[in-house]
Design an enzyme around this catalytic site. Sequence first.
Site, short mmCIF file in Angstrom:
data_model
loop_
_atom_site.label_atom_id
_atom_site.label_comp_id
_atom_site.label_asym_id
_atom_site.label_seq_id
_atom_site.Cartn_x
_atom_site.Cartn_y
_atom_site.Cartn_z
N GLN A 19 -13.13 -2.49 0.50
CA GLN A 19 -12.93 -1.23 -0.23
C GLN A 19 -13.84 -0.10 0.24
OE1 GLN A 19 -10.61 -0.37 -2.45
NE2 GLN A 19 -9.61 -2.36 -2.55
N SER A 65 -9.97 -4.05 6.22
CA SER A 65 -8.52 -4.12 6.21
C SER A 65 -7.98 -2.71 6.41
CB SER A 65 -8.07 -4.69 4.87
OG SER A 65 -6.68 -4.67 4.79
N ALA A 66 -7.19 -2.51 7.47
CA ALA A 66 -6.77 -1.15 7.86
C ALA A 66 -5.98 -0.42 6.78
CB ALA A 66 -5.96 -1.21 9.15
N HIS A 67 -5.17 -1.18 6.01
CA HIS A 67 -4.28 -0.47 5.06
C HIS A 67 -5.03 0.14 3.88
CE1 HIS A 67 -3.67 -3.49 1.70
NE2 HIS A 67 -4.09 -4.33 2.63
N THR A 81 -1.79 -13.55 20.39
CA THR A 81 -1.65 -12.26 21.07
C THR A 81 -1.98 -11.12 20.11
OG1 THR A 81 0.06 -13.20 22.47
CG2 THR A 81 -0.03 -10.79 22.36
N CYS A 132 0.40 -8.38 -14.81
CA CYS A 132 1.47 -8.85 -15.68
C CYS A 132 2.30 -9.87 -14.90
CB CYS A 132 2.34 -7.68 -16.09
SG CYS A 132 3.27 -8.00 -17.57
N1 PLP Z 1 -10.96 -7.86 -0.46
C1 PLP Z 1 -10.83 -6.81 -1.27
C2 PLP Z 1 -12.01 -6.31 -2.01
C3 PLP Z 1 -9.58 -6.19 -1.44
O1 PLP Z 1 -9.45 -5.16 -2.27
C4 PLP Z 1 -8.48 -6.70 -0.71
C5 PLP Z 1 -7.14 -6.11 -0.87
O2 PLP Z 1 -6.60 -6.03 -1.96
C6 PLP Z 1 -8.68 -7.79 0.15
C7 PLP Z 1 -9.93 -8.35 0.25
C8 PLP Z 1 -7.56 -8.38 0.95
O3 PLP Z 1 -7.26 -7.57 2.05
P1 PLP Z 1 -5.85 -7.76 2.82
O4 PLP Z 1 -4.83 -7.07 1.98
O5 PLP Z 1 -6.05 -7.07 4.13
O6 PLP Z 1 -5.64 -9.20 2.98
#
Ligand code: PLP
Length: 374
Positions: free
Chosen positions: A179, A199-201, A237, A326
Amino acid sequence: MKRVYLDNASTTALRPEVIQEMTKVLTEEYGNPSSTHSLGRSAKNILELSRKSIAKNLNATAQEIIFTSCGTEANNWILRSAVKDLKVKRIITSKIEHHAVLHTALALEKEYGIQVDYVSIKPNGEIDITDLVELLSQEKKTLVSLMHVNNETGTVLDLERIGRICQEHNVLFHSDTVQSIGKATIDLQAIPVDFIVASAHKFHGPKGVGFAFIRKNSGLQSLFFGGEQEKGLRAGTEALHQIAGMAKALEFSYNNLETDREHITELRNYLITQLEIEFPAFEINGTADGFYTVLNVLMPFSADKTAMILFHLDMKGIAVSRGSACQSGSIKPSHVLAEMLSNEDLKKPSLRISFSHFNTKEDIDMLIEALKTI
Ligand code: PLP
């Protein structure tokens, strides 16, 4: 209908520049980075430039950045190899970690018979450091796994302080920084942490790609058997377009950090002020001075509104998430809020509102107006 997206802790919209970069790589750079011909070498060049760029933004060396498929994979890998290969006999973590850490620790406890200890959480969601120091007085090969910014409440861990404590006790330190990467300056030369993950997203990059920072000479071993990619630490890959997109997203995030932080902090403060005016009995889960991208609030509505609140907001085009998930009609309280709230408050609706630089004041006004109709 205008859409209001205030669920950026779940995932973020891609920056247009990231889409452009990914499209270019997908179209033109289809070589395999492991191939020795010129297309392969060109792909390898993009791969290594991406690695260098990410490392530079975190003040690490390129060889310490290993690409993975997501944050979950990186967390699983580090914890598992720490037990399997580094002979860690105890993991100290907390009950407010993401399930990618919590469930992995539980699996390792079962499979390897390691000890898992949980640091106490204070009512405001912060880690009790005195309790951590006490736990560290036990002599056992240990890894401490504590997240930097909590994904539900935005409570922040002092990475440098915890890193020093771990160093003094000669234990390994892993932090889930999913985060905070791209949203806070992280200087890996200054912070004594052994492993972090991204995590890129979460920072306007693509889904399905992340990376781990593995400090030099850590001894961590690969989870997968296969090719020699990622210096033998992660076979398979490389998803070049994803990696190039991630590097671009991180570069933009750090180039715009100050302006984005200022803009988002202003929005967060504006939301708090509006909630104080319209719903004076609301409470913040966590601390008002928590991380600027997240605000978790307990709304002064009756418990019977809990099940419908997200649906109601969604009907008005507003995407937020709740502190509780939920599942098939039944309301399962969030494991994070369960550590902080009374049973009574846990039944009431809590909302996690999480921001990005794409949000505007108008988004907040729309959220407040929608909440008034609940
Ligand atoms: N750790 C935390 C604190 C997250 O908020 C998230 C995503 O929700 C993850 C790990 C997991 O990341 P990913 O979606 O790339 O698996």
